[in-house]
Write an enzyme that holds these catalytic residues in place. Structure first.
Site, PDB file in Angstrom:
ATOM      1  N   ASP A  72      -0.870  -3.975   9.302  1.00  0.00           N
ATOM      2  CA  ASP A  72      -0.792  -3.990   7.842  1.00  0.00           C
ATOM      3  C   ASP A  72      -0.682  -5.446   7.393  1.00  0.00           C
ATOM      4  OD1 ASP A  72       0.059  -4.015   5.209  1.00  0.00           O
ATOM      5  OD2 ASP A  72       1.493  -2.367   5.465  1.00  0.00           O
ATOM      6  N   SER A  94      -7.942  -3.173   1.189  1.00  0.00           N
ATOM      7  CA  SER A  94      -7.368  -2.649  -0.073  1.00  0.00           C
ATOM      8  C   SER A  94      -7.886  -1.241  -0.300  1.00  0.00           C
ATOM      9  CB  SER A  94      -7.780  -3.493  -1.281  1.00  0.00           C
ATOM     10  OG  SER A  94      -7.224  -2.933  -2.470  1.00  0.00           O
ATOM     11  N   ASN A 123      -0.947 -13.749   2.882  1.00  0.00           N
ATOM     12  CA  ASN A 123      -0.912 -13.865   4.354  1.00  0.00           C
ATOM     13  C   ASN A 123      -2.278 -14.264   4.916  1.00  0.00           C
ATOM     14  OD1 ASN A 123       1.804 -13.185   4.632  1.00  0.00           O
ATOM     15  ND2 ASN A 123       1.370 -10.990   4.686  1.00  0.00           N
ATOM     16  N   TYR A 169      -4.557  -2.110  -9.379  1.00  0.00           N
ATOM     17  CA  TYR A 169      -5.691  -2.673  -8.632  1.00  0.00           C
ATOM     18  C   TYR A 169      -6.204  -3.929  -9.347  1.00  0.00           C
ATOM     19  CZ  TYR A 169     -10.273  -2.721  -6.244  1.00  0.00           C
ATOM     20  OH  TYR A 169     -11.390  -3.055  -5.511  1.00  0.00           O
TER      21      TYR A 169
END
Ligand code: UDP
Length: 310
Positions: free
Chosen positions: A56, A75, A99, A145
């Site tokens: 993840d 996503s 990240n 989103y």
């Protein structure tokens, strides 16, 4: 190149894996499989240039060895998915992008963000050009989103401007093709599945809202060219042929020979864009790219895929 593709077991991520492998690169696909599926990459098992890591990306990403490019495609991407997974959608757009950018910075890799036409929200400018800042309701159901992707674009540009990371942003318009999830709730899988079952197609609202559908191979080509370009601003990649959802339903019924017709349902999600059409002059100019696949041509392999999955 050795490339990391987040969301590599998803619809678009898996097609990107195929493309990069076909070009002779080595690919690491990363996915937590909440909307992706290993079925999409099963054919790559045993390929010495391909690795899959279940992870993840909202957690710290560790990759041993060099990485030349990071393509951040992880996503949930269908309105129904991000309604069901609002926190995960916000986290992967925000923390996941952070990240993935951190990894690109650390490895000296290029970074490409999968952004979306949803950054334009329910647009008041038509067709949509990259310099249109959009019309998004931050607290609407689609905000999870839209705002995550808008944040993702902002942090991508910040890493470019502040850290000098060589970044790309592709704004993807409605794309369809094999490996879309049958039950992801989007109009293409919904209509094709309904047609193949001989059911009426569920048109939400009066069907006057428009979309412009692009076949996945055109998108993959645009993304590949964008990565190899040296252009850091957002680029729309989509097919400008626009139609109403009602026209799209009629096309799907015609192509599949479905005689069950159409039913209208009052199921439009608040903020469902009334119109959507990409202005692709930037992609034409910078990438010498334009879509090649006509709707009926692209529907054929897509329908064949769904027939098999059903
Ligand atoms: N839609 C529809 N019937 C369905 C699914 C979607 O009429 O079974 C409509 C939806 O209201 C929207 C358009 O089709 O106007 C495209 O929806 P989709 O979920 O594919 O993605 P979007 O383009 O809104 O992100």
């Amino acid at each position: 190149m050795r490339v990391l593709i987040t969301g590599g077991a998803g619809f678009l991520g898996s097609h990107l894996c195929d493309r990069f492998l076909a070009e002779g690169h080595s690919v690491i696909a990363m996915d937590n499989l909440i909307t992706g599926n290993t079925r999409n990459i099963a054919h790559l098992a045993g390929n010495p240039n391909f690795y899959f890591i279940r992870h993840d990306v909202t957690n710290y990403i560790y990759i041993a060895g060099p990485v030349d490019a990071v393509l951040h495609f992880a996503s949930p991407a269908s309105p129904i998915d991000y309604l069901k997974l609002p926190i995960q959608t916000l986290k992967v757009g925000a923390l996941g992008t952070h990240n993935a950018l951190g990894l690109a910075l650390n490895k000296g890799a290029k970074f490409l963000l999968a952004s979306t036409s949803e950054v334009y929200g329910d647009p008041l400018v038509h067709p949509q050009k990259e310099d249109y800042p959009g019309n998004v309701d931050p607290i609407g159901p689609r905000g999870v989103y839209d705002e995550a992707k808008r944040f993702a674009e902002a942090i991508t540009m910040a890493y470019h401007r502040y850290h000098g990371v060589d970044t790309r942003i592709v704004r993807i318009f409605n794309t369809y093709g094999p490996r879309m999830r049958l039950a992801d709730g989007r109009v293409v899988p919904n209509f094709i599945a309904q047609a193949l079952r001989g059911e009426p197609l569920t048109v939400y609202g009066d069907g006057s809202q428009t979309r412009s559908f692009q076949y996945m191979s055109d998108l993959i080509e645009g993304i590949y060219r964008l990565l190899l370009s040296n252009y850091n601003e957002p680029v729309n990649i989509g097919n400008p042929v626009e139609m109403t959802i009602l026209q799209f339903a009629e096309t799907v019924n015609a192509v599949t020979g479905n005689n069950a017709g159409i039913v209208f349902k009052d199921e439009r999600i608040k903020g469902d864009p009334q119109v959507r059409q990409p202005d692709i002059s930037r992609a034409r100019e910078i990438l010498n790219w334009e879509p090649k696949v006509q709707l009926r041509e692209g529907l054929e392999p897509t329908i064949a895929y769904f027939r098999e999955v059903l």
